[in-house]
Scaffold this motif. Structure first.
Motif, PDB file in Angstrom:
ATOM      1  N   ALA A  47       6.611  -4.839  -2.329  1.00  0.00           N
ATOM      2  CA  ALA A  47       5.256  -4.341  -2.550  1.00  0.00           C
ATOM      3  C   ALA A  47       4.645  -4.946  -3.815  1.00  0.00           C
ATOM      4  CB  ALA A  47       5.258  -2.821  -2.642  1.00  0.00           C
ATOM      5  N   ILE A  48       5.500  -5.400  -4.732  1.00  0.00           N
ATOM      6  CA  ILE A  48       4.991  -5.988  -5.967  1.00  0.00           C
ATOM      7  C   ILE A  48       4.458  -7.398  -5.707  1.00  0.00           C
ATOM      8  CG2 ILE A  48       5.597  -6.731  -8.298  1.00  0.00           C
ATOM      9  CD1 ILE A  48       7.799  -4.529  -8.169  1.00  0.00           C
ATOM     10  N   VAL A  49       5.208  -8.179  -4.929  1.00  0.00           N
ATOM     11  CA  VAL A  49       4.783  -9.557  -4.697  1.00  0.00           C
ATOM     12  C   VAL A  49       3.917  -9.735  -3.459  1.00  0.00           C
ATOM     13  CG1 VAL A  49       6.680 -10.639  -5.919  1.00  0.00           C
ATOM     14  CG2 VAL A  49       6.981 -10.053  -3.556  1.00  0.00           C
ATOM     15  N   GLY A  50       3.953  -8.763  -2.569  1.00  0.00           N
ATOM     16  CA  GLY A  50       3.161  -8.871  -1.347  1.00  0.00           C
ATOM     17  C   GLY A  50       3.866  -9.676  -0.276  1.00  0.00           C
ATOM     18  N   GLY A  51       3.311  -9.637   0.930  1.00  0.00           N
ATOM     19  CA  GLY A  51       3.905 -10.387   2.042  1.00  0.00           C
ATOM     20  C   GLY A  51       4.491  -9.467   3.096  1.00  0.00           C
ATOM     21  N   ASN A  52       5.286 -10.070   3.962  1.00  0.00           N
ATOM     22  CA  ASN A  52       5.887  -9.308   5.051  1.00  0.00           C
ATOM     23  C   ASN A  52       6.954  -8.341   4.548  1.00  0.00           C
ATOM     24  OD1 ASN A  52       4.675  -9.880   7.420  1.00  0.00           O
ATOM     25  ND2 ASN A  52       6.090 -11.498   8.018  1.00  0.00           N
ATOM     26  N   VAL A  53       6.763  -7.066   4.815  1.00  0.00           N
ATOM     27  CA  VAL A  53       7.769  -6.091   4.411  1.00  0.00           C
ATOM     28  C   VAL A  53       8.798  -6.025   5.530  1.00  0.00           C
ATOM     29  CG1 VAL A  53       8.117  -3.764   3.513  1.00  0.00           C
ATOM     30  CG2 VAL A  53       5.905  -4.834   3.306  1.00  0.00           C
ATOM     31  N   SER A  54       9.681  -7.015   5.568  1.00  0.00           N
ATOM     32  CA  SER A  54      10.564  -7.121   6.731  1.00  0.00           C
ATOM     33  C   SER A  54      11.570  -5.983   6.808  1.00  0.00           C
ATOM     34  CB  SER A  54      11.270  -8.458   6.727  1.00  0.00           C
ATOM     35  OG  SER A  54      11.879  -8.664   5.487  1.00  0.00           O
ATOM     36  N   SER A  55      11.832  -5.326   5.680  1.00  0.00           N
ATOM     37  CA  SER A  55      12.833  -4.267   5.751  1.00  0.00           C
ATOM     38  C   SER A  55      12.309  -3.041   6.508  1.00  0.00           C
ATOM     39  CB  SER A  55      13.316  -3.873   4.362  1.00  0.00           C
ATOM     40  OG  SER A  55      12.298  -3.270   3.626  1.00  0.00           O
ATOM     41  N   TYR A  56      10.994  -2.927   6.633  1.00  0.00           N
ATOM     42  CA  TYR A  56      10.455  -1.804   7.408  1.00  0.00           C
ATOM     43  C   TYR A  56      10.254  -2.172   8.874  1.00  0.00           C
ATOM     44  CZ  TYR A  56       9.600   1.442   3.555  1.00  0.00           C
ATOM     45  OH  TYR A  56       9.754   2.311   2.532  1.00  0.00           O
ATOM     46  N   VAL A  97       4.672  -5.335   9.329  1.00  0.00           N
ATOM     47  CA  VAL A  97       4.375  -4.511   8.161  1.00  0.00           C
ATOM     48  C   VAL A  97       4.064  -5.456   7.022  1.00  0.00           C
ATOM     49  CG1 VAL A  97       5.169  -2.635   6.698  1.00  0.00           C
ATOM     50  CG2 VAL A  97       6.183  -2.948   8.934  1.00  0.00           C
ATOM     51  N   ARG A  98       2.970  -5.215   6.354  1.00  0.00           N
ATOM     52  CA  ARG A  98       2.581  -6.124   5.281  1.00  0.00           C
ATOM     53  C   ARG A  98       2.141  -5.393   4.038  1.00  0.00           C
ATOM     54  NH1 ARG A  98       0.559 -11.896   5.944  1.00  0.00           N
ATOM     55  NH2 ARG A  98       1.901 -12.528   7.638  1.00  0.00           N
ATOM     56  N   ALA A  99       2.341  -6.042   2.892  1.00  0.00           N
ATOM     57  CA  ALA A  99       1.873  -5.491   1.621  1.00  0.00           C
ATOM     58  C   ALA A  99       1.165  -6.580   0.849  1.00  0.00           C
ATOM     59  CB  ALA A  99       3.052  -4.965   0.821  1.00  0.00           C
ATOM     60  N   LYS A 100       0.211  -6.172   0.030  1.00  0.00           N
ATOM     61  CA  LYS A 100      -0.445  -7.114  -0.869  1.00  0.00           C
ATOM     62  C   LYS A 100       0.243  -7.024  -2.213  1.00  0.00           C
ATOM     63  CE  LYS A 100      -3.827  -9.530   0.739  1.00  0.00           C
ATOM     64  NZ  LYS A 100      -3.386 -10.896   0.969  1.00  0.00           N
ATOM     65  N   HIS A 101       0.171  -8.084  -2.998  1.00  0.00           N
ATOM     66  CA  HIS A 101       0.827  -8.017  -4.301  1.00  0.00           C
ATOM     67  C   HIS A 101       0.111  -7.042  -5.226  1.00  0.00           C
ATOM     68  CE1 HIS A 101      -2.138 -10.613  -6.242  1.00  0.00           C
ATOM     69  NE2 HIS A 101      -2.101 -11.328  -5.129  1.00  0.00           N
ATOM     70  N   VAL A 102       0.845  -6.668  -6.258  1.00  0.00           N
ATOM     71  CA  VAL A 102       0.402  -5.604  -7.142  1.00  0.00           C
ATOM     72  C   VAL A 102      -0.983  -5.839  -7.751  1.00  0.00           C
ATOM     73  CG1 VAL A 102       0.905  -5.209  -9.572  1.00  0.00           C
ATOM     74  CG2 VAL A 102       2.362  -4.235  -7.842  1.00  0.00           C
ATOM     75  N   GLY A 103      -1.303  -7.089  -8.057  1.00  0.00           N
ATOM     76  CA  GLY A 103      -2.606  -7.403  -8.634  1.00  0.00           C
ATOM     77  C   GLY A 103      -3.738  -6.945  -7.722  1.00  0.00           C
ATOM     78  N   ARG A 104      -3.558  -7.226  -6.414  1.00  0.00           N
ATOM     79  CA  ARG A 104      -4.568  -6.811  -5.431  1.00  0.00           C
ATOM     80  C   ARG A 104      -4.661  -5.294  -5.362  1.00  0.00           C
ATOM     81  NH1 ARG A 104      -7.478 -10.493  -2.006  1.00  0.00           N
ATOM     82  NH2 ARG A 104      -6.755 -12.514  -2.667  1.00  0.00           N
ATOM     83  N   ASP A 105      -3.488  -4.653  -5.436  1.00  0.00           N
ATOM     84  CA  ASP A 105      -3.485  -3.190  -5.370  1.00  0.00           C
ATOM     85  C   ASP A 105      -4.271  -2.595  -6.530  1.00  0.00           C
ATOM     86  OD1 ASP A 105      -2.000  -3.179  -3.098  1.00  0.00           O
ATOM     87  OD2 ASP A 105      -0.071  -2.934  -4.112  1.00  0.00           O
ATOM     88  N   ILE A 106      -4.080  -3.210  -7.711  1.00  0.00           N
ATOM     89  CA  ILE A 106      -4.773  -2.697  -8.889  1.00  0.00           C
ATOM     90  C   ILE A 106      -6.276  -2.930  -8.754  1.00  0.00           C
ATOM     91  CG2 ILE A 106      -5.071  -3.028 -11.371  1.00  0.00           C
ATOM     92  CD1 ILE A 106      -2.027  -3.675 -11.448  1.00  0.00           C
ATOM     93  N   MET A 107      -6.647  -4.132  -8.301  1.00  0.00           N
ATOM     94  CA  MET A 107      -8.063  -4.434  -8.117  1.00  0.00           C
ATOM     95  C   MET A 107      -8.693  -3.476  -7.099  1.00  0.00           C
ATOM     96  SD  MET A 107      -8.679  -6.647 -10.235  1.00  0.00           S
ATOM     97  CE  MET A 107     -10.350  -7.139  -9.841  1.00  0.00           C
ATOM     98  N   ALA A 108      -7.940  -3.198  -6.039  1.00  0.00           N
ATOM     99  CA  ALA A 108      -8.454  -2.280  -5.027  1.00  0.00           C
ATOM    100  C   ALA A 108      -8.661  -0.903  -5.626  1.00  0.00           C
ATOM    101  CB  ALA A 108      -7.494  -2.216  -3.849  1.00  0.00           C
TER     102      ALA A 108
END
Lengths: 148, 104, 273
Positions: free
Chosen positions: A80-89, B26-37
Motif C-alpha cells: 500500500a505504500i508503494v502502490g501497484g497490484n496487491v497480489s497477496s489479496y 486488487v490495486r493500491a496507489k502509493h502513499v503520496g497519492r493517498d496523501i494528496m487524495a
C-alpha cells in the motif's frame, strides 16, 4: 524487543499455516469445481438452450467469508505504500468467490440450470486501524428444474 | 473478443455457452497519492489518482476475464457485470464477470 | 445453443510470484528508501542545529516553572553551590562553552542527568549519591556540557520529529510492527555515537580541569554493579552504549592521550530541597 518477537511469531505462523491452508483450500476448490462442472451456470437471464417445461424455480445463494493471514496482510501493508497490484489479496478474493459459487451449486445439485448468477463483495470486518483482513462474497442466482 | 452487457450479441447467434468467467484485481496507489487524495478531500473535486487507479484496475481485470474466456475457447463474453469493493484501506478490488459464449 | 462446460487451465486472477520473494523485494526497497531519506533529513537537522545560536535556543525553549521538580544548585549553598560556581564553570571553560547554563538538582532516586533544550542541565540526586568523588560528578557534568556544545539535545529533537513523520507514512497499519523496531534501532545507533563523542569530550575536560582523569569511570563502575549481567542483547536498542564498553573506551582514550588516573577529590554529600 517483545513487540518484534510477537511480530516474528505471527509472521512465521501466518506464512506457514496460511500457505498450507490456502493450498488445501485450492485443492478442495478444484476438486469440487470438477464435480459441479456440468451444472449449467450462466449470468444470462434466459436459460441455455431449450429446456422445455420448467417444473420448479427458486432463488439459490451461497456465501463465504474468508480472511487473509498475517503474513499476507503485512505484504499488503507494504504494498500500500508503494502502490501497484496487491497480489497477496488476490488469492483471498479468488478463493472466496469460487467457494461462494461452489456453495451455491452445492445447495441445488439436482437443478438443471442456474441462471442470472450475480456476485456481491463486501468487507465484513474492519480490524484495528481500519485494516480489513476479510471479505464476504455472496453469490446468488435462480435455479431452474426441467420437467422430465 | 466481443464483450457486451446485453443478453446476446445483437445480430449474431450464440451457438455455445461455456459458463461463467471472471477477472479480478486488487490495486493500491502509493502513499503520496493517498496523501494528496486526503488533502483533495477537503476541497472536493475529482481524485484523479484514484480515477486512474480504478481505470487501470478495470483494464487489467477485463484482460484477465478475456484470458479465461480464451482458455475455454470462447469468442465473446455476454452479460458482463462490474463490481467494485474496497478490501483494505487505500486498495480497491475490481471484479468483472460474464458468460463466455461462442457466436457464429 | 448447447452447453459446453470447461475450467480454465491457468488461473490468471492470482499472481504466481512467490509471496516471500515479493515480501523481500518490498521490504528491501522500502528500507533502502527510508534509510536514505532518514540519512539526508538527519544531516539537514544536524546542519540546522549547528546554526542555532544559544540565544536563539533560549528564546525558543523558554523554560516554564522547572522549580516544581528541581531546585537550582546555587540555592543550596555549601557544597552544591561550590559545585555549581567553581566546578561547573571551570568545566565549561575547559570545553569553551561561554554561554550561561543553569544547573539543577532533581530530587529523585534515579541515577540520571539530562541536557535539555534551553539552558538547563539536570542532575538527579540518585546520581550525586552514586558517584564517590567530585571528579566522578565532574565527568558527568562535563558530559552534559559536551552535549550542549555538540548541540545534541537539539539534534535529538529534530531527529525525533523526522522519525515520527516517517513513521506516520510508513508505519500505517500492520507494517508498524516492522517499522517500530527499525526506528528504535536507528535512533539508538545515532544516539550511542553521540554519547560516545560526549564521553570523549568529558574526558578531555576532566584532564583540563584537574590535570588527570581519576574518577572518570566512577559512575559507570557503579552502574555496572547495579546492572549485573542483564541487558546483553537489548543494548542495541538502548540510547546509550554498553556500560562495560564505555569504561573500556575511556581507558583506551586515557592511555592514548597520556592522561593519568590520580587521587580524586572527596565530595561531601548534599541534598535537594
Amino acid at each position: 524487543m517483545i513487540e518484534l518477537g510477537i511480530f516474528l511469531t505471527l509472521f512465521c505462523l501466518g506464512f506457514f499455516v496460511g500457505s498450507y491452508a490456502e493450498k488445501q483450500h485450492y485443492k478442495s476448490i478444484v476438486e469440487r469445481e470438477q464435480k459441479f462442472m456440468h451444472l449449467v451456470t450462466t449470468s444470462s437471464k434466459r436459460p441455455v438452450g431449450d429446456i422445455g417445461a420448467v417444473r420448479k424455480t427458486h432463488l439459490v445463494r451461497g456465501n463465504a467469508v474468508i480472511s487473509v493471514d498475517y503474513f499476507k496482510r503485512i505484504i499488503a501493508g507494504l504494498r500500500a505504500i508503494v502502490g501497484g497490484n496487491v497480489s497477496s489479496y488476490e488469492t483471498l478474493l479468488d478463493r472466496s468467490r469460487r467457494e461462494a459459487i461452489l456453495r451455491l451449486k452445492e445447495s441445488c445439485p439436482s437443478a438443471s440450470q442456474i441462471i442470472n448468477l450475480r456476485i456481491e463483495t463486501s468487507s465484513v470486518f474492519k480490524g484495528a486501524k481500519d485494516q480489513t483482513g476479510s471479505v464476504e462474497i455472496l453469490a446468488y442466482g435462480t435455479a431452474i428444474y426441467a420437467e422430465k | 473478443m466481443i464483450i457486451t452487457n446485453t443478453e446476446e450479441v445483437t445480430g449474431k447467434k450464440i451457438v455455445k455457452c461455456l459458463g461463467v468467467v471472471s477477472g479480478s484485481t486488487v490495486r493500491a496507489k502509493h502513499v503520496g497519492r493517498d496523501i494528496m487524495a486526503g488533502l483533495k478531500n477537503i476541497v472536493g473535486g475529482e481524485l484523479r489518482g484514484y480515477t486512474e487507479l480504478l481505470t487501470e484496475a478495470r483494464d487489467e481485470a477485463m484482460e484477465r476475464m478475456q484470458s479465461q474466456a480464451t482458455q475455454l475457447g470462447a469468442n465473446a463474453v455476454v452479460n458482463v457485470r462490474f463490481s467494485t469493493s474496497s478490501v483494505a484501506a487505500g486498495a480497491s478490488e475490481i471484479y468483472i464477470y460474464g458468460t463466455a459464449v461462442v457466436i457464429e | 445453443m448447447e452447453y459446453q462446460p470447461g475450467l480454465p487451465e491457468h488461473n490468471d486472477n492470482i499472481s504466481h510470484k512467490h509471496p516471500l520473494m515479493e515480501f523481500a523485494l518490498l521490504l528491501g526497497g522500502l528500507s533502502v528508501v527510508a534509510f536514505v531519506v532518514y540519512l539526508l533529513l538527519g544531516l539537514a537537522v544536524d546542519l540546522v542545529a549547528e546554526h542555532i545560536s544559544p540565544e536563539q535556543e533560549l528564546q525558543w525553549f523558554k523554560r516554564n516553572s522547572v522549580d516544581v521538580i528541581a531546585s537550582s544548585m546555587l540555592d543550596h549553598g555549601g557544597e552544591a553551590k561550590r559545585i555549581d560556581s567553581a566546578l561547573f564553570q571551570g568545566l565549561k571553560q575547559c570545553l569553551d562553552v561561554d554561554y550561561p547554563l543553569q544547573l539543577w538538582l532533581v530530587k529523585s532516586e534515579k541515577v540520571n542527568a539530562l541536557a535539555v533544550p534551553g539552558d538547563d542541565v539536570f542532575v538527579y540526586q540518585g546520581l550525586v549519591d552514586a558517584v564517590q568523588s567530585e571528579n566522578g560528578l565532574a565527568f558527568v557534568l562535563a558530559h552534559e556540557i559536551a552535549h550542549f556544545q555538540q548541540r545534541d539535545h537539539l539534534k535529538g529533537i529534530g531527529r525525533g520529529l523526522i522519525l515520527a513523520s516517517l513513521m506516520a507514512v510508513v508505519g500505517m497499519g500492520d507494517a508498524a510492527a516492522l517499522a517500530n523496531p527499525a526506528a528504535a534501532l536507528s535512533q539508538a545507533q545515532y544516539s550511542q555515537s553521540r554519547e560516545s563523542s560526549a564521553d570523549a569530550k568529558a574526558l578531555q575536560a576532566l584532564a583540563c580541569h584537574y590535570g588527570h582523569v581519576g574518577g572518570a569511570t566512577e559512575l559507570f563502575d557503579a552502574l555496572l554493579k547495579q546492572e549485573g549481567k542483564f541487558a546483553e542483547f537489548g543494548h542495541y536498542f538502548a540510547t546509550h552504549p554498553k556500560t562495560q564498553a564505555r569504561i573500556e573506551q575511556i581507558h583506551t582514550w586515557a592511555q592514548s592521550r597520556g592522561y593519568g588516573f590520580k587521587e580524586t577529590n572527596p565530595l561531601s554529600t548534599f541534598d535537594g530541597i
